[in-house]
Scaffold this motif. Structure first.
Motif, PDB file in Angstrom:
ATOM      1  N   TYR A   1     -40.606 -24.727 -26.299  1.00  0.00           N
ATOM      2  CA  TYR A   1     -40.042 -23.396 -26.100  1.00  0.00           C
ATOM      3  C   TYR A   1     -38.748 -23.172 -26.906  1.00  0.00           C
ATOM      4  O   TYR A   1     -38.046 -22.196 -26.671  1.00  0.00           O
ATOM      5  CB  TYR A   1     -39.743 -23.178 -24.616  1.00  0.00           C
TER       6      TYR A   1
ATOM      7  N   GLN B   1     -38.269 -15.909 -24.563  1.00  0.00           N
ATOM      8  CA  GLN B   1     -38.627 -15.748 -23.157  1.00  0.00           C
ATOM      9  C   GLN B   1     -38.790 -17.097 -22.454  1.00  0.00           C
ATOM     10  O   GLN B   1     -39.367 -17.182 -21.375  1.00  0.00           O
ATOM     11  CB  GLN B   1     -39.930 -14.951 -23.033  1.00  0.00           C
TER      12      GLN B   1
ATOM     13  N   ASP C   1     -38.598 -19.710 -28.455  1.00  0.00           N
ATOM     14  CA  ASP C   1     -39.176 -18.643 -27.645  1.00  0.00           C
ATOM     15  C   ASP C   1     -38.070 -17.929 -26.875  1.00  0.00           C
ATOM     16  O   ASP C   1     -37.426 -18.516 -26.006  1.00  0.00           O
ATOM     17  CB  ASP C   1     -40.198 -19.230 -26.660  1.00  0.00           C
TER      18      ASP C   1
ATOM     19  N   GLN D   1     -36.765 -19.167 -20.823  1.00  0.00           N
ATOM     20  CA  GLN D   1     -36.203 -19.334 -19.481  1.00  0.00           C
ATOM     21  C   GLN D   1     -37.131 -18.754 -18.421  1.00  0.00           C
ATOM     22  O   GLN D   1     -37.440 -19.395 -17.424  1.00  0.00           O
ATOM     23  CB  GLN D   1     -34.823 -18.675 -19.408  1.00  0.00           C
ATOM     24  N   GLY D   2     -37.604 -17.540 -18.636  1.00  0.00           N
ATOM     25  CA  GLY D   2     -38.483 -16.908 -17.661  1.00  0.00           C
ATOM     26  C   GLY D   2     -39.815 -17.613 -17.517  1.00  0.00           C
ATOM     27  O   GLY D   2     -40.352 -17.724 -16.413  1.00  0.00           O
ATOM     28  N   LYS D   3     -40.357 -18.102 -18.630  1.00  0.00           N
ATOM     29  CA  LYS D   3     -41.652 -18.782 -18.581  1.00  0.00           C
ATOM     30  C   LYS D   3     -41.558 -20.099 -17.817  1.00  0.00           C
ATOM     31  O   LYS D   3     -42.438 -20.430 -17.013  1.00  0.00           O
ATOM     32  CB  LYS D   3     -42.169 -19.027 -19.998  1.00  0.00           C
TER      33      LYS D   3
END
Length: 211
Positions: free
Chosen positions: A163, A168, A166, A170-172
């Protein structure tokens, strides 16, 4: 003799064809077993920690009508014989949940109330954010993960690398911790940790992504 020779030739050809065939792949069905819901705190603990090592179906395989002492003994066996990441206090809380939900214990029995863990549930509102390593140790995460090498699940450094670019991430990762699942890193399912607070999940995800 000719018949025997012909039969042998047929067998050899069949064996050669079998050897050349692609290996058989067996795909197991997705995990559908679930722990029976209960208002007792042992329900969340069982989902979180028992699921690390076995399916909820394991509970259904036990003899019906086990007592509080018997179910607590089973939980204790998991702790001492198999290294389950549960404390002595959690053994009692999980045993109480199992005994009232799957066994013969009554929810309002004095022994059940005393060992249910209900009285210890309130948490001070001003409690500071939890330390990531304490969360990892206290929730059995390190039974399946390590910082720098694969155990049952991936190394945290491998997750961080996946990640790294990426926006996003943290949210994933928070969603993966909260909801669990399988297929991202192999067939072994990760149990959900939905009982953790949003702050704890945020702390864990941030720690993992900075490895």
């Amino acid at each position: 003799m000719k018949f025997v020779t012909a039969l042998l030739g047929t067998v050899l050809v069949g064996a050669a064809l079998m050897a050349a065939a692609s290996p058989l792949e067996i795909k197991l069905p997705p995990e559908t077993a679930a722990f029976k819901p209960s208002p007792l705190p042992g329900y969340a603990l069982a989902q979180q920690k028992c699921s690390i090592c076995h399916s909820a179906d394991y509970i259904n395989y036990q003899p019906p009508g086990l007592s509080l002492a018997q179910w607590t003994g089973e939980a204790s066996k998991m702790q001492h014989a198999y290294g389950a990441p549960i404390s002595d206090e959690e053994v009692k809380i999980i045993g109480t949940y199992l005994a009232t939900t799957y066994g013969s214990a009554k929810v309002d029995a004095a022994a059940v109330v005393a060992s249910s863990g209900i009285a210890s549930q309130p948490v001070p509102a001003a409690m500071p954010p939890s330390n990531a390593m304490a969360l990892l140790q206290g929730n059995g995460c390190l039974a399946c993960h390590a910082i720098d090498h694969k155990v049952v699940g991936p190394a945290y450094r491998d997750v961080a690398a996946k990640y790294a670019h990426d926006p996003q991430a943290q949210g994933k990762v928070e969603a993966s911790i909260r909801n669990g699942g399988s297929g991202r890193w192999g067939a072994v399912p990760m149990p959900p940790f939905s009982q953790l607070s949003a702050q704890d999940i945020h702390t864990l995800a941030g720690f993992i992504l900075h490895q």
